[in-house]
Design a protein around this motif. Structure first.
Motif, PDB file in Angstrom:
ATOM      1  N   LEU A   1       0.828  -1.215   0.000  1.00  0.00           N
ATOM      2  CA  LEU A   1       0.000   0.000   0.000  1.00  0.00           C
ATOM      3  C   LEU A   1       0.861   1.264   0.000  1.00  0.00           C
ATOM      4  O   LEU A   1       0.495   2.277  -0.601  1.00  0.00           O
ATOM      5  N   LEU A   2       1.999   1.189   0.668  1.00  0.00           N
ATOM      6  CA  LEU A   2       2.889   2.348   0.727  1.00  0.00           C
ATOM      7  C   LEU A   2       3.588   2.586  -0.607  1.00  0.00           C
ATOM      8  O   LEU A   2       3.743   3.728  -1.051  1.00  0.00           O
ATOM      9  N   LYS A   3       3.996   1.492  -1.269  1.00  0.00           N
ATOM     10  CA  LYS A   3       4.784   1.608  -2.487  1.00  0.00           C
ATOM     11  C   LYS A   3       3.938   1.770  -3.746  1.00  0.00           C
ATOM     12  O   LYS A   3       4.400   2.337  -4.740  1.00  0.00           O
ATOM     13  N   ASN A   4       2.717   1.267  -3.722  1.00  0.00           N
ATOM     14  CA  ASN A   4       1.904   1.288  -4.940  1.00  0.00           C
ATOM     15  C   ASN A   4       0.435   1.450  -4.583  1.00  0.00           C
ATOM     16  O   ASN A   4      -0.274   0.479  -4.306  1.00  0.00           O
ATOM     17  N   THR A   5      -0.042   2.683  -4.594  1.00  0.00           N
ATOM     18  CA  THR A   5      -1.404   2.974  -4.163  1.00  0.00           C
ATOM     19  C   THR A   5      -2.470   2.480  -5.134  1.00  0.00           C
ATOM     20  O   THR A   5      -3.647   2.458  -4.799  1.00  0.00           O
ATOM     21  N   LYS A   6      -2.078   2.062  -6.326  1.00  0.00           N
ATOM     22  CA  LYS A   6      -3.085   1.589  -7.293  1.00  0.00           C
ATOM     23  C   LYS A   6      -3.574   0.184  -6.933  1.00  0.00           C
ATOM     24  O   LYS A   6      -4.621  -0.259  -7.397  1.00  0.00           O
ATOM     25  N   TYR A   7      -2.807  -0.532  -6.113  1.00  0.00           N
ATOM     26  CA  TYR A   7      -3.207  -1.889  -5.740  1.00  0.00           C
ATOM     27  C   TYR A   7      -4.336  -1.869  -4.716  1.00  0.00           C
ATOM     28  O   TYR A   7      -4.359  -1.045  -3.804  1.00  0.00           O
ATOM     29  N   LYS A   8      -5.259  -2.797  -4.882  1.00  0.00           N
ATOM     30  CA  LYS A   8      -6.313  -3.018  -3.905  1.00  0.00           C
ATOM     31  C   LYS A   8      -5.897  -4.225  -3.061  1.00  0.00           C
ATOM     32  O   LYS A   8      -5.762  -5.332  -3.572  1.00  0.00           O
ATOM     33  N   VAL A   9      -5.685  -3.965  -1.779  1.00  0.00           N
ATOM     34  CA  VAL A   9      -5.152  -5.001  -0.882  1.00  0.00           C
ATOM     35  C   VAL A   9      -6.164  -5.263   0.222  1.00  0.00           C
ATOM     36  O   VAL A   9      -6.739  -4.343   0.786  1.00  0.00           O
ATOM     37  N   TYR A  10      -6.378  -6.535   0.534  1.00  0.00           N
ATOM     38  CA  TYR A  10      -7.359  -6.852   1.578  1.00  0.00           C
ATOM     39  C   TYR A  10      -6.830  -7.959   2.474  1.00  0.00           C
ATOM     40  O   TYR A  10      -6.317  -8.968   2.003  1.00  0.00           O
ATOM     41  N   TYR A  11      -6.967  -7.739   3.780  1.00  0.00           N
ATOM     42  CA  TYR A  11      -6.586  -8.720   4.790  1.00  0.00           C
ATOM     43  C   TYR A  11      -7.828  -9.144   5.562  1.00  0.00           C
ATOM     44  O   TYR A  11      -8.639  -8.299   5.947  1.00  0.00           O
ATOM     45  N   THR A  12      -7.978 -10.436   5.793  1.00  0.00           N
ATOM     46  CA  THR A  12      -9.100 -10.895   6.607  1.00  0.00           C
ATOM     47  C   THR A  12      -8.762 -12.225   7.264  1.00  0.00           C
ATOM     48  O   THR A  12      -8.139 -13.087   6.643  1.00  0.00           O
ATOM     49  N   PRO A  13      -9.154 -12.419   8.518  1.00  0.00           N
ATOM     50  CA  PRO A  13      -9.059 -13.758   9.107  1.00  0.00           C
ATOM     51  C   PRO A  13     -10.020 -14.696   8.378  1.00  0.00           C
ATOM     52  O   PRO A  13     -11.096 -14.274   7.935  1.00  0.00           O
ATOM     53  N   ALA A  14      -9.665 -15.962   8.254  1.00  0.00           N
ATOM     54  CA  ALA A  14     -10.521 -16.923   7.564  1.00  0.00           C
ATOM     55  C   ALA A  14     -11.884 -17.038   8.240  1.00  0.00           C
ATOM     56  O   ALA A  14     -12.905 -17.270   7.575  1.00  0.00           O
ATOM     57  N   GLU A  15     -11.919 -16.836   9.559  1.00  0.00           N
ATOM     58  CA  GLU A  15     -13.199 -16.907  10.274  1.00  0.00           C
ATOM     59  C   GLU A  15     -14.142 -15.804   9.812  1.00  0.00           C
ATOM     60  O   GLU A  15     -15.346 -16.021   9.642  1.00  0.00           O
ATOM     61  N   LYS A  16     -13.602 -14.618   9.580  1.00  0.00           N
ATOM     62  CA  LYS A  16     -14.453 -13.523   9.100  1.00  0.00           C
ATOM     63  C   LYS A  16     -14.930 -13.798   7.675  1.00  0.00           C
ATOM     64  O   LYS A  16     -16.060 -13.461   7.302  1.00  0.00           O
ATOM     65  N   PHE A  17     -14.060 -14.409   6.884  1.00  0.00           N
ATOM     66  CA  PHE A  17     -14.465 -14.791   5.529  1.00  0.00           C
ATOM     67  C   PHE A  17     -15.684 -15.703   5.589  1.00  0.00           C
ATOM     68  O   PHE A  17     -16.637 -15.561   4.829  1.00  0.00           O
ATOM     69  N   MET A  18     -15.680 -16.633   6.527  1.00  0.00           N
ATOM     70  CA  MET A  18     -16.829 -17.529   6.669  1.00  0.00           C
ATOM     71  C   MET A  18     -18.059 -16.771   7.144  1.00  0.00           C
ATOM     72  O   MET A  18     -19.170 -16.996   6.662  1.00  0.00           O
ATOM     73  N   ASN A  19     -17.892 -15.871   8.109  1.00  0.00           N
ATOM     74  CA  ASN A  19     -19.034 -15.105   8.596  1.00  0.00           C
ATOM     75  C   ASN A  19     -19.654 -14.264   7.484  1.00  0.00           C
ATOM     76  O   ASN A  19     -20.879 -14.149   7.381  1.00  0.00           O
ATOM     77  N   ASP A  20     -18.789 -13.688   6.642  1.00  0.00           N
ATOM     78  CA  ASP A  20     -19.292 -12.932   5.490  1.00  0.00           C
ATOM     79  C   ASP A  20     -20.072 -13.844   4.547  1.00  0.00           C
ATOM     80  O   ASP A  20     -21.110 -13.465   4.003  1.00  0.00           O
ATOM     81  N   LEU A  21     -19.571 -15.061   4.378  1.00  0.00           N
ATOM     82  CA  LEU A  21     -20.224 -16.011   3.482  1.00  0.00           C
ATOM     83  C   LEU A  21     -21.588 -16.426   4.024  1.00  0.00           C
ATOM     84  O   LEU A  21     -22.578 -16.512   3.287  1.00  0.00           O
ATOM     85  N   VAL A  22     -21.655 -16.692   5.327  1.00  0.00           N
ATOM     86  CA  VAL A  22     -22.935 -17.052   5.958  1.00  0.00           C
ATOM     87  C   VAL A  22     -23.950 -15.920   5.777  1.00  0.00           C
ATOM     88  O   VAL A  22     -25.111 -16.137   5.425  1.00  0.00           O
ATOM     89  N   THR A  23     -23.491 -14.706   6.012  1.00  0.00           N
ATOM     90  CA  THR A  23     -24.363 -13.545   5.844  1.00  0.00           C
ATOM     91  C   THR A  23     -24.852 -13.448   4.407  1.00  0.00           C
ATOM     92  O   THR A  23     -26.031 -13.170   4.148  1.00  0.00           O
TER      93      THR A  23
END
Length: 444
Positions: free
Chosen positions: A165-187
């Motif tokens: 993110l510091l070196k290249n602002t054009k990139y879209k970067v996303y961090y998530t715990p796998a548990e949150k990924f599942m919660n998003d999926l359930v929702t």
């Protein structure tokens, strides 16, 4: 009675809420409601059978424990699915249909490569992570980082995101715990927004999934991760995955996912050695402008060996204890304040003279030379071996070891022990020699 039950259930939820991640609580427990209490059974309404199964598996014992304390009677909880449709559930769920990716808000700024202390236990993982950060999607894709709790996996994963993110602002970067990924999926399942969720996760240039071992046994989640992985990989997007174990050792993980995860670079992080632990502690106190005597730092590094998180928290506990008790920060205070954390192994405690005489007998070096100020290499090394053995096999403080060897102060002992530790790590013959000495002195 109904109001009283509602109040106690709300209090129960408020207690367990403090023990869970916010998104976990919001997804699974916020939609619940107390229904009735009959013969010590507390009936709780939940949206559907899927919720009942999940809450039973993950939270039921703790909920019953809290409710029992609040009611002052032995409470059992029975979960009642109130509907098979989504109408009841939707009102509890925050909307996630947001096509714009979130970047920097999910990364903690303290997690950088500069603040990561590199040692023998983690240098390969560090090198792989920096290589990925400099050339995302081109070098080592996916990057799979594994290791025990509190060893720095999340630090490296987030450092990759922060660097990109510091070196290249054009990139879209996303961090998530796998548990949150599942919660998003359930929702998404419950709100019929799975298409929007897939688009959201697949638009990132770099996707970082933390604690991927959470996928174990969850077939539907594994399927979605598999398709997301393929979509990003085939588009030359970077994937970074972390886990507490390598892909092949994650139980109930589909073979196709194991194969995908192993197709890139797999790096591990081991518990830090003594030299690295000392460096971590020094880094923390320098960063926060604290002062702790070097012999106390050495004591902590020598006896707290499990993970970095405990190592760093020991500094906070020591300072808090010293402040509250108005005690001087020294070895005695450290031993008292950190007693629950210490991993002290003194299998066979012997005297300094026994160690000295044993080493003299093994090396045939004159005692007066060892206690002199001579800096001849073989004498210095032998003297340092005595320092190392004395620290490992006796209850002597660093200062007492220094006095016994006719040294000026404890810093000489610290330096000597560090040198022996490095030799043990880098020279197999020397390591065997030290092990022979330890065995001869009764250490097993």
């Amino acid at each position: 009675m109904g109001k009283n039950i509602d109040k106690i259930w709300d209090d129960t939820l408020n207690i367990i809420k403090k023990e869970l991640k916010e998104y976990t609580f919001s997804t699974w427990l916020l939609p619940t409601k107390a229904s009735s209490l009959k013969e010590n059974i507390l009936y709780i309404d939940v949206p559907n059978p899927f919720f009942a199964d999940w809450i039973s598996e993950h939270f039921l014992d703790r909920l019953e424990e809290i409710s029992t304390d609040l009611f002052n009677i032995d409470i059992k909880i029975k979960l009642l699915p109130i509907s098979e449709n989504t109408d009841t559930f939707i009102k509890y769920i925050p909307e996630i249909v947001d096509s714009k990716p979130e970047n920097i808000s999910v990364f903690l700024q303290r997690y950088t490569f500069d603040s990561f202390v590199v040692g023998n236990s983690n240098q390969f993982a560090y090198a792989g992570s920096t290589a990925v950060a400099e050339n995302p999607g081109k070098t080592y894709n996916p990057l799979f980082i594994y290791g025990g709790v509190g060893l720095g996996k999340t630090h490296l994963a987030q450092a990759i995101g922060n660097y990109i993110l510091l070196k290249n602002t054009k990139y879209k970067v996303y961090y998530t715990p796998a548990e949150k990924f599942m919660n998003d999926l359930v929702t998404a399942f419950q709100t019929n927004t799975t298409i929007a969720l897939k688009k959201r996760y697949r638009q990132y240039h770099i996707l970082i999934l933390d604690d991927i071992q959470f996928l174990s046994g969850k077939e539907r989640l594994q399927e979605e991760v598999f398709h997301t992985f393929n979509a990003l990989y085939n588009s030359h997007r970077q994937l970074v995955l972390t886990s507490d174990k390598p892909p092949r050792e994650i139980r109930n993980l589909e073979e196709r996912l194991v194969s995908r995860f192993q197709s890139g670079l797999i790096v591990d992080i081991q518990p830090p050695d003594l030299v690295t632990r000392i460096a971590i502690l020094k880094n923390k106190i320098e960063k926060e402008n604290l002062f702790i005597p070097e012999d106390v730092l050495f004591f902590i590094a020598e006896n707290i060996t499990s993970n970095i998180r405990e190592l760093e928290s020991s500094i906070i506990k020591l300072l808090a204890f010293a402040s509250l008790t108005k005690a001087k920060i020294d070895l005695k205070t450290a031993e008292i304040a950190l007693k629950p954390l210490l991993n002290i192994k003194k299998v066979h405690i012997i005297s300094f003279d026994e160690i000295l005489n044993f080493v003299i007998n093994e090396t045939k070096i004159n005692k007066n030379l060892l206690l002199s100020q001579s800096r001849i290499e073989n004498i210095s090394i032998t003297r340092q071996i005595i320092m190392y053995l004395s620290r490992k096999l006796t209850n002597l403080s660093l200062k007492e070891i220094a006095i016994n060897l006719n040294r000026k102060d404890h810093t000489t002992v610290i330096s000597g022990i560090k040198k022996i530790e490095l030799l043990i790590m880098n020279d197999e013959d020397f390591k065997n020699k030290i092990n022979t000495y330890l065995s001869g002195l009764g250490y097993e």
